[in-house]
Design a protein around this motif. Structure first.
Motif, PDB file in Angstrom:
ATOM      1  N   ALA A 269      84.314  56.620  48.311  1.00 16.25           N
ATOM      2  CA  ALA A 269      83.204  55.896  47.682  1.00 16.25           C
ATOM      3  C   ALA A 269      82.569  56.731  46.581  1.00 16.25           C
ATOM      4  CB  ALA A 269      82.168  55.513  48.735  1.00 16.25           C
ATOM      5  N   LEU A 270      82.415  58.043  46.830  1.00 15.67           N
ATOM      6  CA  LEU A 270      81.876  58.934  45.799  1.00 15.67           C
ATOM      7  C   LEU A 270      82.772  58.950  44.566  1.00 15.67           C
ATOM      8  CD1 LEU A 270      80.565  62.030  47.806  1.00 15.67           C
ATOM      9  CD2 LEU A 270      79.223  60.365  46.523  1.00 15.67           C
ATOM     10  N   GLU A 271      84.066  59.032  44.768  1.00 17.53           N
ATOM     11  CA  GLU A 271      84.993  59.037  43.635  1.00 17.53           C
ATOM     12  C   GLU A 271      84.877  57.750  42.822  1.00 17.53           C
ATOM     13  OE1 GLU A 271      88.876  59.649  45.176  1.00 17.53           O
ATOM     14  OE2 GLU A 271      88.445  61.622  46.031  1.00 17.53           O
ATOM     15  N   ASN A 272      84.804  56.609  43.511  1.00 15.86           N
ATOM     16  CA  ASN A 272      84.726  55.334  42.809  1.00 15.86           C
ATOM     17  C   ASN A 272      83.401  55.176  42.069  1.00 15.86           C
ATOM     18  OD1 ASN A 272      87.285  54.482  43.651  1.00 15.86           O
ATOM     19  ND2 ASN A 272      86.500  53.665  45.569  1.00 15.86           N
ATOM     20  N   LEU A 273      82.302  55.619  42.673  1.00 12.95           N
ATOM     21  CA  LEU A 273      81.008  55.539  41.992  1.00 12.95           C
ATOM     22  C   LEU A 273      80.999  56.389  40.726  1.00 12.95           C
ATOM     23  CD1 LEU A 273      78.521  55.605  45.019  1.00 12.95           C
ATOM     24  CD2 LEU A 273      78.994  53.683  43.497  1.00 12.95           C
TER      25      LEU A 273
ATOM     26  N   LYS B 237      81.405  51.683  60.173  1.00 14.30           N
ATOM     27  CA  LYS B 237      81.427  50.317  59.634  1.00 14.30           C
ATOM     28  C   LYS B 237      80.548  50.206  58.394  1.00 14.30           C
ATOM     29  CE  LYS B 237      82.399  48.254  64.152  1.00 14.30           C
ATOM     30  NZ  LYS B 237      81.910  47.351  65.222  1.00 14.30           N
ATOM     31  N   ASN B 238      79.401  50.883  58.402  1.00 15.78           N
ATOM     32  CA  ASN B 238      78.547  50.881  57.219  1.00 15.78           C
ATOM     33  C   ASN B 238      79.181  51.671  56.077  1.00 15.78           C
ATOM     34  OD1 ASN B 238      76.600  49.388  58.589  1.00 15.78           O
ATOM     35  ND2 ASN B 238      75.531  51.205  59.318  1.00 15.78           N
ATOM     36  N   ALA B 239      79.823  52.787  56.406  1.00 17.71           N
ATOM     37  CA  ALA B 239      80.517  53.570  55.374  1.00 17.71           C
ATOM     38  C   ALA B 239      81.642  52.758  54.745  1.00 17.71           C
ATOM     39  CB  ALA B 239      81.057  54.860  55.985  1.00 17.71           C
ATOM     40  N   LEU B 240      82.319  51.954  55.559  1.00 16.08           N
ATOM     41  CA  LEU B 240      83.405  51.124  55.038  1.00 16.08           C
ATOM     42  C   LEU B 240      82.872  50.101  54.034  1.00 16.08           C
ATOM     43  CD1 LEU B 240      86.300  50.049  55.010  1.00 16.08           C
ATOM     44  CD2 LEU B 240      85.751  48.713  57.056  1.00 16.08           C
ATOM     45  N   MET B 241      81.695  49.532  54.303  1.00 13.59           N
ATOM     46  CA  MET B 241      81.144  48.539  53.383  1.00 13.59           C
ATOM     47  C   MET B 241      80.808  49.164  52.033  1.00 13.59           C
ATOM     48  SD  MET B 241      78.878  45.896  55.684  1.00 13.59           S
ATOM     49  CE  MET B 241      78.006  47.070  56.703  1.00 13.59           C
ATOM     50  N   VAL B 242      80.220  50.366  52.047  1.00 11.39           N
ATOM     51  CA  VAL B 242      79.925  51.051  50.785  1.00 11.39           C
ATOM     52  C   VAL B 242      81.225  51.345  50.032  1.00 11.39           C
ATOM     53  CG1 VAL B 242      78.958  53.135  49.767  1.00 11.39           C
ATOM     54  CG2 VAL B 242      77.783  52.029  51.664  1.00 11.39           C
ATOM     55  N   PHE B 243      82.235  51.784  50.749  1.00  9.61           N
ATOM     56  CA  PHE B 243      83.525  52.059  50.112  1.00  9.61           C
ATOM     57  C   PHE B 243      84.144  50.790  49.521  1.00  9.61           C
ATOM     58  CE2 PHE B 243      88.124  51.682  51.118  1.00  9.61           C
ATOM     59  CZ  PHE B 243      88.601  52.407  50.030  1.00  9.61           C
ATOM     60  N   ARG B 244      84.034  49.670  50.237  1.00 10.95           N
ATOM     61  CA  ARG B 244      84.619  48.422  49.744  1.00 10.95           C
ATOM     62  C   ARG B 244      83.988  47.994  48.419  1.00 10.95           C
ATOM     63  NH1 ARG B 244      87.749  45.775  49.389  1.00 10.95           N
ATOM     64  NH2 ARG B 244      87.259  43.693  50.160  1.00 10.95           N
ATOM     65  N   VAL B 245      82.664  48.063  48.349  1.00  7.78           N
ATOM     66  CA  VAL B 245      81.983  47.661  47.120  1.00  7.78           C
ATOM     67  C   VAL B 245      82.352  48.602  45.972  1.00  7.78           C
ATOM     68  CG1 VAL B 245      79.733  47.383  46.032  1.00  7.78           C
ATOM     69  CG2 VAL B 245      80.088  46.578  48.360  1.00  7.78           C
TER      70      VAL B 245
END
Length: 822
Positions: free
Chosen positions: A620-624, A460-468
């Protein structure tokens, strides 16, 4: 049919109060419908405050009312309540009936949000027009001030306050569902009074005397472009000099829409800390706003509410998840409401608005987000980001923030979800990004500080980082934010040098260059006024794409990489444990340790969730990398270096500890290692193995019975068992196989366990608990049935089973070490 006999108000109220304890809700609502239709406003005036309190509960939370926040669609009273309270229902009909008269209802100032109450108690009138011309001064003094509200305002105040009233719910119930009657009513009121299509339906009761007045202090000549943002609103208004409210016919069209929105915003969002409050009330801001107001900009700067007071105030307010979900509903609807503005009205300038016949509702749509919501929502979200627990419930706050910064999602256009993921943010939203720059940059930095402190192995925490990361990686958005930051950082002396003395159009001898310079100057002032209005003129702005934040992003990337490795390691370990639990374990060849089924693993650590965690963190890494233009080669090198420094031997190490008198004690470094997911203890049940909770695959009666039998045997023959297991020969090894816990020696350094507990658990003992397992019972039943088929009696079958178990123990004792190595 004869007309009903009208009762006196006192008798009517007494009868209604008596009916609340004797009649069901359906019959009470039916009676109220007849009373509202048949009685005149004079008699209904006496019962209205009681009825509102009965429906929504008291402001102090003692009276629960109809419990709208707990009333769900499963309840048979759900539809009754919605029918009674809908915008065209009987309750609103009563409101309009009383609104046609000059009735007022008092609300104590003590129930207003903390900042508003602080302003009034200091003798300063809040900037919000909702409180203008409504203060009542009793003889007892200022401490008992009341607000005199008209029926519609009184109804909406109690409805909005119902959400934040502290109430004690029955055990197992909480008001966080989006299908509750309250949530549905909020959605219904928003769609009715803030319609995306058409206009607000008129009141069924006309007000010929003009008693229903617009809630905002503006005249018909003042457009929404300057509504609430002129320099006089920046000055202190003494409460004994309240401005009069003009009955503006044009404002009559949307006064209910304004009132509803102002009530929702003031009650739900006007809560923040002392530091934010004092920063918002900084007197330096008034000077800045005054200087900007003299620059002849078409779009004037926004004023801060309640400017001038520095009351030392700290409100103990923490919103609930239900509260945040309702705020998100408000944000989404306001975006849809604002985006329904006609293109020709959206493109027209504010100066041209006063010369065109634009409806008040269209003007309201044009300024509703920036004028009414932006400032208080920013403070509300900042408070939530700073004080919300580091758990998965933060998702509600996160989605509220992401909904606000993506108004292009609520344009009403139907798009393919797959195409929507890679859709470029249209250039027309550049102005919105600039006017809400802090919503993007400052809150992203605060989220970054939260993300590095959360357990990203949790799906759930990983999902939040990915969403942002996914939202900010939308094409063209990062460029818009970067341009807004460049405008804010534009030096003021350069602006004064650029700004021409007079603005002339090309037809008047001017040039397009000067016109372009003016546009740039206006954009700069717009961004600066937004930042200074929210953070103060002395704020130290940190660039989102600056060096400092880039370092913080690299730190987050390291933590994400560590979490990916931890998730992979846990997933591999789970797969190995599942593989070891083979068919042979049915015959006693597997591990006999009950801890394998009680290791504290949660649902988030299951194999499927860990795969999702790995996927979310990868994306999330790709998006960052896409947002901050990070070099993929450097990123791969960083991750590979991190992986090489954490080999398998290091991964299996315990967190950093020191040896104490009663066992291991975590150091500060060890705590950080656990929080970041680098290391962890092998969490196992470390008490008496016989006293573990009864499993679903065990017979409770047999567990308790066999425990008593084994306890008697261990107490009586404990000395003999110790002597047998202490022998170094073959019999000692055989005794340790049957009586001692084979994993007791390996558990000594796997957890910070006290030495007394370890020594007690290492004592040899006879355990009969495996016989209470349904698996064991099934196997014994199969063996006995097989023995009966082969003409063996129960005694013979029992002897064969015992003999087979003894032979198996001999084999495991002789060749156990070789089998383990293999």
């Amino acid at each position: 049919m004869a007309a009903p006999t009208l009762q006196q108000p006192s008798f009517l109220l007494a009868n209604l109060k008596a009916d609340t304890t004797t009649k069901p809700l359906l019959h009470r609502c039916q009676d109220l419908v007849k009373i509202i239709d048949d009685y005149p406003a004079k008699e209904l005036h006496a019962i209205f405050p009681w009825l509102v309190e009965t429906v929504f509960g008291s402001l102090d939370g003692i009276i629960a009312g109809w419990n709208l926040r707990l009333l769900h669609s499963r309840s048979h009273e759900y539809n009754i309540v919605l029918e009674f309270l809908k915008p065209s229902g009987p309750m609103m009909k009563l409101v309009y009936k009383l609104q046609a008269e000059e009735y007022k209802y008092e609300i104590p100032v003590n129930y207003l949000p903390g900042p508003v109450k602080a302003c009034i108690q200091e003798g300063v009138l809040p900037d919000c027009p909702l409180f203008h011309n409504k203060l009542q001064f009793p003889l007892s003094g200022v401490l008992t001030l009341n607000l005199a509200l008209n029926p519609f305002e009184f109804f909406m105040f109690n409805f909005a306050y119902c959400l934040i009233t502290p109430k004690s719910y029955p055990q197992g119930q909480q008001g966080s569902s989006t299908d509750s009657a309250y949530f549905v009513l909020v959605d219904t009121y928003l769609k009715y009074f803030l319609p995306s299509e058409g206009s607000v339906p008129p009141s069924p009761f006309s007000d010929s005397r003009g008693s229903v007045t617009a809630p905002s202090p503006r005249s018909s000549s003042v457009s929404f472009a300057g509504y609430g943002v002129h320099s006089p609103s920046l000055l202190k208004h003494h409460i004994f000099h309240q401005p009069s409210v003009n009955a503006d016919p044009a404002a009559q069209e949307i006064w209910r829409s304004e009132t509803l929105l102002q009530m929702f915003v003031e009650i739900w969002l006007h809560h923040y800390s002392l530091e934010m409050y004092q920063k918002l009330q900084s007197p330096q801001l008034a000077l800045l706003q005054y200087r900007l107001s003299m620059s002849s900009m078409p779009c004037q700067p926004y004023a801060s509410p309640g400017s001038g007071t520095r009351h030392t105030y700290q409100e103990p307010f923490s919103p609930t998840e239900e509260h945040v979900l309702v705020v998100r509903l408000l944000v989404k609807h306001l975006h849809a409401f604002s985006n329904s503005l006609k293109p020709e009205q959206l493109s027209s300038s504010p100066s041209a608005h006063s010369h065109t016949h634009t409806s008040p509702l269209e003007e309201f749509k044009r300024v509703v987000v920036q004028r009414f919501v932006q400032q208080k929502l920013y403070l509300f979200l900042q408070n939530c980001f700073g004080h919300w627990p580091l758990d998965a419930s933060f998702r509600a706050v996160l989605e509220t923030w992401l909904s606000y910064i993506q108004p292009w999602r609520y344009t009403g256009e139907k798009t393919n979800p797959q195409q929507d993921q890679n859709r470029t943010v249209p250039d027309k939203w550049e102005l919105f990004v600039q006017e809400n720059l802090l919503m993007y940059t400052k809150l992203f930095q605060v989220f970054l500080n939260r993300a590095v402190r959360t357990d990203l192995v949790n799906v759930k925490n990983a999902l939040m980082v990915f969403r942002v990361a996914k939202v900010f990686a939308q094409p063209n958005l990062a460029e818009m934010i970067q341009k807004g930051e460049q405008l804010f950082l534009e030096p003021e002396h350069v602006l004064h040098h650029r700004q021409p003395r007079g603005y002339l159009t090309p037809s008047q001898g001017g040039s397009y260059v000067s016109s372009k310079q003016r546009v740039v100057t206006d954009m700069v002032f717009r961004v600066k006024s937004h930042v200074y209005a929210l953070e103060g003129q002395d704020c130290q702005y940190k660039q989102m794409f600056g060096t400092e934040l880039r370092g913080a992003v690299m730190k987050l990337i390291q933590i994400i990489a560590q979490a990916r490795q931890t998730a992979k390691r846990i997933s591999d370990h789970s797969s190995m444990a599942t593989g070891n639990n083979s068919f042979m374990s049915w015959f006693g060849m597997g591990s006999s340790d009950l801890n394998n089924t009680f290791n504290g693993a949660e649902a988030e650590e299951s194999g499927e969730c860990l795969k999702k965690t790995h996927e979310f963190l990868d994306r999330a890494l790709e998006n960052l990398c896409q947002i901050f233009k990070l070099n993929q080669g450097q990123l791969n090198q960083l991750i590979s270096n991190l992986g090489s420094s954490q080999d398998d031997g290091n991964c299996k190490q315990l967190p950093d500890c020191i040896q104490g008198e009663n066992g291991l004690i975590l150091t500060d470094l060890g705590r950080k290692q656990i929080i970041s997911g680098l290391r962890r203890f092998d969490i196992r049940y470390q008490g008496d193995p016989e006293l573990q909770p009864i499993r679903s695959y065990e017979n409770a009666l047999l567990v308790r019975l066999l425990y008593r039998i084994s306890s008697l045997l261990n107490d009586r023959f404990g000395g003999h068992m110790n002597a047998l297991c202490s022998r170094p020969d073959f019999l000692g090894r055989l005794g340790r196989h049957y009586l001692a816990d084979p994993d007791s020696t390996t558990q000594l350094k796997q957890s910070p366990l006290s030495r007394r507990t370890l020594e007690r658990n290492r004592q040899p003992r006879l355990s009969l608990r495996p016989l209470a397992s349904y698996r064991t019972i099934l196997l014994l039943l199969i063996f006995y049935v097989l023995g009966a088929v082969l003409s063996f009696g129960p005694v013979s079958s029992t002897l064969l089973i015992l003999g087979g178990g003894f032979l198996l123990g001999l084999v495991m004792t002789l060749f156990g070490d070789k089998l383990k190595k293999h």
